[in-house]
Design an enzyme around this catalytic site. Structure first.
Site, PDB file in Angstrom:
ATOM      1  N   TYR A   1      93.760 -28.426-133.646  1.00  0.00           N
ATOM      2  CA  TYR A   1      92.419 -29.450-133.806  1.00  0.00           C
ATOM      3  C   TYR A   1      92.424 -30.382-135.121  1.00  0.00           C
ATOM      4  CZ  TYR A   1      87.780 -30.780-134.887  1.00  0.00           C
ATOM      5  OH  TYR A   1      86.613 -31.706-135.268  1.00  0.00           O
TER       6      TYR A   1
ATOM      7  N   GLU B   1      78.949 -30.323-131.701  1.00  0.00           N
ATOM      8  CA  GLU B   1      78.216 -30.337-132.956  1.00  0.00           C
ATOM      9  C   GLU B   1      76.795 -29.849-133.143  1.00  0.00           C
ATOM     10  OE1 GLU B   1      80.224 -30.615-135.736  1.00  0.00           O
ATOM     11  OE2 GLU B   1      81.781 -31.724-135.184  1.00  0.00           O
TER      12      GLU B   1
ATOM     13  N   TRP C   1      82.330 -23.693-137.216  1.00  0.00           N
ATOM     14  CA  TRP C   1      82.766 -24.562-136.112  1.00  0.00           C
ATOM     15  C   TRP C   1      84.037 -23.961-135.275  1.00  0.00           C
ATOM     16  CZ3 TRP C   1      82.013 -28.467-133.370  1.00  0.00           C
ATOM     17  CH2 TRP C   1      83.355 -29.339-132.745  1.00  0.00           C
TER      18      TRP C   1
END
Length: 184
Positions: free
Chosen positions: A18, A40, A48
């Site tokens: 990522y 988000e 996250w």
């Protein structure tokens, strides 16, 4: 030769991929921008990493983040999502996603596309920061405050300034790779 990354991304291969392939790279297509708005908003209050691990489940559950379909989700679909153990089962966040898909299309109609609207907050080009430490990377900025306020005025939900700053980082509106990182 060892690749040097931002310290937060060294947890495992999922994070490294990522970090290397997406984080801080400019995104201009509405589909990916919407995907990150959804992810988000679900991340609010969570890590996250938790969201990244469930990303494929979210993608499947929300039909490839197709905002046109999501905008028309019924109460039955909400219940289906509430029973999906592969995603974060938070009714308010699910309802916010449906609402945000509707608002997203309103912004598209007004500006031609959502990308044009959101990138206008950074004059159409990424803000390149040069932080030396993770502590120098802010959680919010004046721009994320302004963008969040404007989204709230447009009736978006679960997109406060911290969530929006994370979105700006994810979509490359801001590049917060540390000065020693190979992605800077």
């Amino acid at each position: 030769m060892k690749i040097v990354r931002c310290g937060w991304s060294e947890k495992d291969d999922l994070y490294k991929k990522y970090h290397d392939d997406e984080w801080g790279k400019p995104v201009y297509d509405d589909e990916t921008i919407f995907e990150f708005l959804v992810l988000e908003s679900f991340q609010a209050g969570l890590s996250w990493y938790t969201i990244l691990k469930k990303r494929e489940n979210f993608k499947k559950a929300f039909e490839d983040f197709n905002y046109k379909k999501i905008a028309n989700y019924s109460e039955d679909k909400v219940e289906e999502l509430m029973n999906n153990a592969g995603i974060i089962r938070n009714r308010l966040k699910i309802l916010a996603t449906i609402n945000n898909a509707q608002r997203f299309q309103e912004v598209q109609k007004e500006f031609g596309n959502f990308s044009k609207y959101i990138w206008n907050f950074v004059d159409g080009k990424p803000i390149i920061n040069h932080p030396k430490t993770l502590q120098e990377v802010p959680a919010t900025t004046v721009i994320s405050d302004d963008l969040s306020k404007d989204l709230k005025k447009r009736r978006f939900k679960f997109l406060g300034s911290t969530v929006i700053y994370a979105h700006m980082q994810a979509t490359g509106m801001v590049n917060d790779h540390l000065v020693y990182c190979h992605c800077k």
